[in-house]
Scaffold this motif. Structure first.
Motif, PDB file in Angstrom:
ATOM      1  N   ALA A   4      -9.842  31.794  -4.456  1.00 52.26           N
ATOM      2  CA  ALA A   4     -10.650  32.018  -5.653  1.00 52.26           C
ATOM      3  C   ALA A   4     -11.445  30.747  -5.918  1.00 52.26           C
ATOM      4  CB  ALA A   4      -9.746  32.335  -6.849  1.00 52.26           C
ATOM      5  N   VAL A  37      -5.284  32.351  -3.551  1.00 50.83           N
ATOM      6  CA  VAL A  37      -4.779  33.496  -4.308  1.00 50.83           C
ATOM      7  C   VAL A  37      -3.384  33.784  -3.774  1.00 50.83           C
ATOM      8  CG1 VAL A  37      -5.131  35.925  -4.894  1.00 50.83           C
ATOM      9  CG2 VAL A  37      -7.121  34.416  -4.594  1.00 50.83           C
ATOM     10  N   VAL A  43      -7.413  37.997  -8.316  1.00 47.11           N
ATOM     11  CA  VAL A  43      -8.343  36.888  -8.089  1.00 47.11           C
ATOM     12  C   VAL A  43      -8.651  36.174  -9.403  1.00 47.11           C
ATOM     13  CG1 VAL A  43     -10.646  36.235  -7.281  1.00 47.11           C
ATOM     14  CG2 VAL A  43      -9.333  37.957  -6.043  1.00 47.11           C
ATOM     15  N   LEU A  47      -7.973  32.320 -10.237  1.00 49.10           N
ATOM     16  CA  LEU A  47      -9.060  31.448 -10.676  1.00 49.10           C
ATOM     17  C   LEU A  47      -8.656  30.691 -11.944  1.00 49.10           C
ATOM     18  CD1 LEU A  47     -12.041  30.586 -10.234  1.00 49.10           C
ATOM     19  CD2 LEU A  47     -12.642  32.423 -11.826  1.00 49.10           C
ATOM     20  N   ASP A  81     -13.708  34.079  -2.593  1.00 48.83           N
ATOM     21  CA  ASP A  81     -14.032  35.014  -3.657  1.00 48.83           C
ATOM     22  C   ASP A  81     -14.620  34.164  -4.782  1.00 48.83           C
ATOM     23  OD1 ASP A  81     -13.988  37.430  -5.141  1.00 48.83           O
ATOM     24  OD2 ASP A  81     -12.100  37.976  -4.153  1.00 48.83           O
TER      25      ASP A  81
END
Length: 132
Positions: A4, A37, A43, A47, A81
């Protein structure tokens, strides 16, 4: 490895980048903050956890920006991501002792990033071009 990544921008459009510790893979290079992650973790949860651990901020809102994969020559593969953090609480600081810099997308070329970050920088530069 699923990672993330947070694009944290200031009011002036500068984006927060951090320097990787010398002793880790791609050490000494600059990157956008974030991290792995964990199994069973969303995700957005990863984050929030990573940006709190690394920068001491609480993510209040974020939106997906892009996903990009990269295979390094040493057989490491990453899926980044990438999320634009649209609202956060706290003042970002290097909680793990890492240097951090606010850089405009146009200044990114002054810093050396892992190859996997190239599509992120291209996306940020494309957004600047749209705003002009």
């Amino acid at each position: 490895m699923h990672v993330a990544v947070g694009i944290v921008a200031g009011a002036d459009g500068a984006v927060l980048i951090t320097r990787r510790p010398d002793h880790v893979h791609q050490g000494g290079l600059w990157e956008f903050p974030g991290g792995k992650v964990e199994h069973g973790e969303s995700v957005i949860a990863a984050l929030g956890r990573e940006l709190h651990e690394e920068l001491g901020i609480a993510v209040r809102a974020a939106e997906p920006l892009l996903q990009t994969g990269h295979a390094y020559p040493d057989d490491r593969r990453v899926l980044l991501d990438v999320w634009r953090v649209t609202d956060f609480e706290g003042e970002p600081h290097g909680r793990e002792g890492q240097p951090l810099v606010w850089a405009s997308p146009g200044e990114m070329e002054r810093y050396t990033f892992p190859a996997a970050d190239a599509p992120i920088i291209a996306a940020l530069l494309g957004e600047v071009g749209k705003a002009d």
